[in-house]
Design an enzyme around this catalytic site. Sequence first.
Site, PDB file in Angstrom:
ATOM      1  NE  ARG A 241      -3.573  -1.977   2.307  1.00 57.53           N
ATOM      2  CZ  ARG A 241      -3.801  -3.958   3.077  1.00 57.53           C
ATOM      3  NH1 ARG A 241      -2.361  -3.644   3.656  1.00 57.53           N
ATOM      4  NH2 ARG A 241      -3.968  -4.422   2.622  1.00 57.53           N
ATOM      5  CE  LYS A 271      -7.699  -0.896   4.153  1.00 54.72           C
ATOM      6  NZ  LYS A 271      -8.354  -0.926   3.034  1.00 54.72           N
ATOM      7  CG  HIS A 341      -4.535   1.126  -3.518  1.00 52.68           C
ATOM      8  ND1 HIS A 341      -5.263   0.200  -3.987  1.00 52.68           N
ATOM      9  CD2 HIS A 341      -4.137   1.216  -2.139  1.00 52.68           C
ATOM     10  CE1 HIS A 341      -5.592  -0.620  -2.218  1.00 52.68           C
ATOM     11  NE2 HIS A 341      -5.141  -0.315  -1.647  1.00 52.68           N
ATOM     12  NE  ARG A 344      -3.261  -3.471  -1.723  1.00 52.44           N
ATOM     13  CZ  ARG A 344      -2.775  -4.108  -0.827  1.00 52.44           C
ATOM     14  NH1 ARG A 344      -1.245  -4.437  -0.778  1.00 52.44           N
ATOM     15  NH2 ARG A 344      -2.779  -5.129  -0.117  1.00 52.44           N
ATOM     16  CG  HIS A 373      -5.729  -9.193  -0.530  1.00 50.08           C
ATOM     17  ND1 HIS A 373      -6.711  -9.108  -1.249  1.00 50.08           N
ATOM     18  CD2 HIS A 373      -5.910  -7.756   0.052  1.00 50.08           C
ATOM     19  CE1 HIS A 373      -6.151  -7.998  -1.690  1.00 50.08           C
ATOM     20  NE2 HIS A 373      -5.957  -7.339  -0.901  1.00 50.08           N
ATOM     21  CE1 TYR A 383      -4.331 -16.765   5.541  1.00 53.50           C
ATOM     22  CE2 TYR A 383      -2.875 -14.662   5.296  1.00 53.50           C
ATOM     23  CZ  TYR A 383      -3.720 -14.984   4.617  1.00 53.50           C
ATOM     24  OH  TYR A 383      -3.378 -16.031   3.730  1.00 53.50           O
TER      25      TYR A 383
END
Length: 446
Positions: A241, A271, A341, A344, A373, A383
């Site tokens: 980002r 983020k 951006h 991406r 993500h 994760y």
Amino acid sequence: MLNDAKIRAAKERDKPYKLTDSHRLYLLVKPNGSKLWKWSYAYDGKQKTMHFGIYPLVSIADARAKRNEARAQLVEGRDPAVVKKLKVEANIEAGRNTFERVAREWHEIYKPQWAAVHADDVLRSLERDTFPSIGALPVSELTAPKVYELLKAIEDRGSIETAKRVRQRISAVFVYAIAKGMAQADPAEKLGAALKPLRRGRQPAITDLARLSKMIADAEEDYARPITRLALRFLALTVVRPSELRGARWDEFEELNGPKPLWRIPASRMKGDLDRKEEIDGDHLVPLPPQCLAVLRALWPLTGNGDLLFPGNRHTHRPMSENALGYLLNRAGYHGHHVPHGFRAAFSTIMNEWSEREGKEHDRKIIDLMLAHVPKEKVEGAYNRAAYMPRRRELAKAWADMLTKDLPAPLALVERPSKVTSDHSRRRVPEPVSTDFRFPALRRAA
């Protein structure tokens, strides 16, 4: 004075004859029965005659109105026949000045002021969205409802942003037409308020590899600080980002001299909500292909003595402006086509298509992992952000190879001219590092 009853009662004769009205207006009845309005007048000492049309297509009232208009022109010292001829010629010329003809003339004049890709896009837009509908119509006769009908059709196919751009371009064509005396008003000027508002959210991105590489090349040729050019290249390669790129610090990089160079972006800079930023082992890991290392080597003489990779122009302890990269793309002619951006989305689209042809079983999931993500079925804390690292390195290298195939080496970006805007930007650019340069130990002890 004549009336309709007298005219209808007039029968043909062997020779033409006149039925007179007032002020030299008369109806000429021919042997074949046709009836023609005429008017005789004197101009500059000469007797002349004007034709006003055939009865009953031209009524008594119409014929008298034409006569009165011609008499008014005589009072002004103008020859009514000449005025009529000029009006006919003007109408013919106006018919030749179709929207397509004027739009192409406008485009040809302004094309040298635009980037080539923007000029091509403008012409394609006109050819696709305007010429089929209004291209053959004279600009002097186009109305706001007709233009709105065109714009509404674009909206109805779901292209709201395109409708707004088309309106702007139609309006620009009319401004040019007004200046050239080919139109009196701009029917597209007020139509912006009648169009649907843009849906905010998804940002524009070029997702075709050839066009994306061309865009990067165009932007890197523009006047800019070398740091800004290198930041754009690094963003395109790492697809992080823009906010994560701006805050990049030299001490976030690991093993730059080793076989597995890595950029570890702290979870606190990623983020997400507070839980995401405080997550243990939540750092985002970015494997660095050789093309990224080349950018860092070119960047090191410029900012290696500070903490930030991409500091601002005036304050080296602050990140570069959040608008710097966007302005660079806009100046290169890509406003509305691609934003920082957008790299991406480009990476996701291009690499997923590539993986369909040449990839492996889990590449789609790995591409999402490289973009930081989190799958919907996963929770943040559960994760594994370090998963599939060998394959991530392979995909990062494949992306970099495709993207930079026709781009110059990063060192060339340092040597290109920079726009002088302050004393700071006049400073001498440091000598580039040698090809056998080794980075110092950058990772700080915990």
